[in-house]
Every structure is written in C-alpha cells, then in structure tokens.
Design a protein around this motif. Sequence first.
Motif, PDB file in Angstrom:
ATOM      1  N   ARG A  18       0.921  -1.160   0.379  1.00 10.39           N
ATOM      2  CA  ARG A  18      -0.031  -0.001  -0.006  1.00 10.39           C
ATOM      3  C   ARG A  18       0.455   1.265   0.169  1.00 10.39           C
ATOM      4  O   ARG A  18       0.228   2.542  -0.342  1.00 10.39           O
ATOM      5  N   ASP A  88     -10.878   9.138   2.253  1.00 18.27           N
ATOM      6  CA  ASP A  88     -11.658   8.829   1.691  1.00 18.27           C
ATOM      7  C   ASP A  88     -13.053   7.979   1.090  1.00 18.27           C
ATOM      8  O   ASP A  88     -13.976   7.453   0.031  1.00 18.27           O
ATOM      9  N   ASN A 102     -10.936   4.059   3.473  1.00 16.64           N
ATOM     10  CA  ASN A 102      -9.865   4.316   2.304  1.00 16.64           C
ATOM     11  C   ASN A 102      -9.222   4.978   2.246  1.00 16.64           C
ATOM     12  O   ASN A 102      -9.669   6.828   3.137  1.00 16.64           O
ATOM     13  N   TYR A 103      -8.440   5.696   1.722  1.00 14.81           N
ATOM     14  CA  TYR A 103      -7.853   6.882   2.667  1.00 14.81           C
ATOM     15  C   TYR A 103      -6.018   7.203   1.872  1.00 14.81           C
ATOM     16  O   TYR A 103      -5.427   6.005   0.584  1.00 14.81           O
ATOM     17  N   ARG A 104      -5.464   8.186   1.509  1.00 15.27           N
ATOM     18  CA  ARG A 104      -4.028   8.639   1.641  1.00 15.27           C
ATOM     19  C   ARG A 104      -3.711   9.687   2.241  1.00 15.27           C
ATOM     20  O   ARG A 104      -4.106  10.376   2.704  1.00 15.27           O
ATOM     21  N   SER A 165      -1.542   4.301   1.002  1.00 10.87           N
ATOM     22  CA  SER A 165      -2.758   4.303   0.663  1.00 10.87           C
ATOM     23  C   SER A 165      -3.638   2.576   0.745  1.00 10.87           C
ATOM     24  O   SER A 165      -3.471   2.568  -0.090  1.00 10.87           O
ATOM     25  N   ARG A 166      -5.280   3.068   0.820  1.00  7.95           N
ATOM     26  CA  ARG A 166      -6.268   1.835   0.881  1.00  7.95           C
ATOM     27  C   ARG A 166      -7.113   2.298   0.062  1.00  7.95           C
ATOM     28  O   ARG A 166      -7.388   3.499  -0.447  1.00  7.95           O
ATOM     29  N   THR A 167      -7.277   1.655  -1.321  1.00  6.20           N
ATOM     30  CA  THR A 167      -8.738   1.518  -1.657  1.00  6.20           C
ATOM     31  C   THR A 167      -9.476  -0.002  -2.458  1.00  6.20           C
ATOM     32  O   THR A 167      -8.438  -0.536  -1.667  1.00  6.20           O
ATOM     33  N   GLY A 168     -10.952   0.697  -2.521  1.00  6.51           N
ATOM     34  CA  GLY A 168     -11.141  -0.308  -3.145  1.00  6.51           C
ATOM     35  C   GLY A 168     -12.504  -1.287  -1.390  1.00  6.51           C
ATOM     36  O   GLY A 168     -12.800  -0.223  -0.066  1.00  6.51           O
ATOM     37  N   PRO A 187     -18.304   6.812   0.349  1.00  7.13           N
ATOM     38  CA  PRO A 187     -17.395   7.444  -0.409  1.00  7.13           C
ATOM     39  C   PRO A 187     -17.319   8.077   0.691  1.00  7.13           C
ATOM     40  O   PRO A 187     -18.449   9.406   0.915  1.00  7.13           O
ATOM     41  N   THR A 189     -15.954  12.995   0.919  1.00  8.18           N
ATOM     42  CA  THR A 189     -15.115  13.484  -0.803  1.00  8.18           C
ATOM     43  C   THR A 189     -15.215  14.744   0.293  1.00  8.18           C
ATOM     44  O   THR A 189     -16.017  15.256   0.912  1.00  8.18           O
TER      45      THR A 189
END
Length: 206
Positions: A18, A88, A102-104, A165-168, A187, A189
């Motif tokens: 990640r 995110d 989910n994040y950056r 980061s994590r996505t999905g 989500p 934003t």
Amino acid sequence: MSESLKTPRTQIRRLPKRGSYDRAAVNLVLDAGQVATLGFVQDGKPLLIPMVYARIGEELLIHGSKLSRLMQTLSAGTEVAVAVTLLDGLVLARSAFHHSMNYRSAVVFGPSRAVTDPDERMKAFKALTEKVSPGRWDKIRGPNRKELAATAVAAITIREGAVKSRTGGPVDDAADLALPVWAGVIPITEKRGRPVPDPEWKRRFG
Ligand SMILES: Cc1cc2nc3c(=O)[nH]c(=O)nc-3n(C[C@H](O)[C@H](O)[C@H](O)COP(=O)(O)OP(=O)(O)OC[C@H]3O[C@@H](n4cnc5c(N)ncnc54)[C@H](O)[C@@H]3O)c2cc1C
C-alpha cells in the motif's frame, strides 16, 4: 519515478504494497491536504500540533505567532514529523474485524529552520494564502509591517517520507459472505460548499 524518500525509518512494514516512497507521490498527498499534524519532541516529551501548511519545492512552510511555543521550537531548529491524511471512504465489512477506511496519507520527516529572509518569508505567506484559495494573493492586502513583525515563518525540509493508501471494498472472510448484512464503501469527499459572503462585504459590494 522521482527521488525515493525511503529510509529505515520510513520503510512501511505493515502492508508495504500500500506504500510508495516516491517524492512526487508524497507531494501529491501533501498538496491535496489542508491540515498537517506536526510532531516533535519537546523537553523529552512528544507533542502533536495541527497546522495550515504549504509546500514549496522540498520544503513545507509553516507560519504562526512569534510568541507561540511551536514557532519558537521550529525556528530554533528541530527534527519534525508531519502527517497529512485524506479520508476517501468508510469501508463497511460483514465482520467487525474487517471494517476499514480508504485513505491516502503521507508521513514525512525532516529538520526545521527559521525563515528570516524577507523575500522568502513573503513567498511563504503567498504560498500559504494561495493554498487556502488559489488566486487570492493578488487581490488581498498583503501583510503590513506590524503583522510581519508578529509572525514567524519556519520551513521543514522533507528528507524522508512515505505515502500509504487504501482503495476498494471490504476484504471479508469467505465464511462471512452469506451474512445478510450490508457491506461496501461509503465514499467521503472533502468539497468546498457554496460561499457565504461576509455581511459587511454584502452590504458594500453584494
Ligand atoms: C485514516 C486512517 C486510518 C487508519 N486506521 C488504522 C487502524 O484502525 N488500525 C491500524 O492498525 N492501522 C490503521 N491505519 C494504518 C496506520 O496508519 C499504519 O500504517 C499501521 O497501523 C501500521 O503502523 P506501524 O507503526 O506498525 O507501521 P510501520 O509500517 O511499522 O511504519 C513504518 C513507517 O512507515 C511509514 N508509515 C506507516 N504508516 C503510514 C501511513 N498511514 N501513511 C504514511 N506513512 C506511513 C512511516 O514512515 C513509519 O515510520 C490507518 C491509516 C489511516 C490513514
């Protein structure tokens, strides 16, 4: 790929896939964030302070009252850790264990220094103002002598760092997939709302 900011300290040990140490990737997160949490040690004790910041090249610029402990410490020169997080999404899993986000996020490290050169200070004020609202610096009144005298500026050189980061969606156990509970991502934003004019501005110009 740009320069790597990987060091023994910034090597991501938990879920390294990640992460990235690419300076350009780190800068993307730093530039998208609005608030940085600064960590440093004072009198042998750890301290965290949230701050507005701006990036110019390989430095993060911070400003504040000359009287503030934080600005005095940064101006004297110290090793600083900085975290910037962009949220995110909320990841809702079927089990408590697999809930996630989910994040950056960027964590960078480097030494601080006082910024005393008048031109450099003015560039920092401009960058900080433009970060809040791009294009604003050329419209507003700049800092006057009294304001300049009251304000300290410090720079932190980004020498080490990483982004993670994590996505999905949720990663549930196969045995839990049959559970009749909603699972997925909500989500999140960060977006700017409709501007609300200051009443005095409205009275005069609205
Ligand atoms: C919004 C958010 C929520 C999180 N929630 C949890 C949670 O509830 N539980 C949990 O265990 N983890 C969570 N994490 C991940 C957490 O930030 C750590 O990455 C993780 O806990 C591993 O910590 P560690 O000290 O063992 O990391 P290590 O891998 O040992 O850290 C080594 C180095 O990697 C870098 N690094 C580590 N994490 C990050 C990061 N997130 N961003 C940038 N650089 C990093 C730093 O330079 C650090 O010194 C979350 C992250 C975010 C952004």
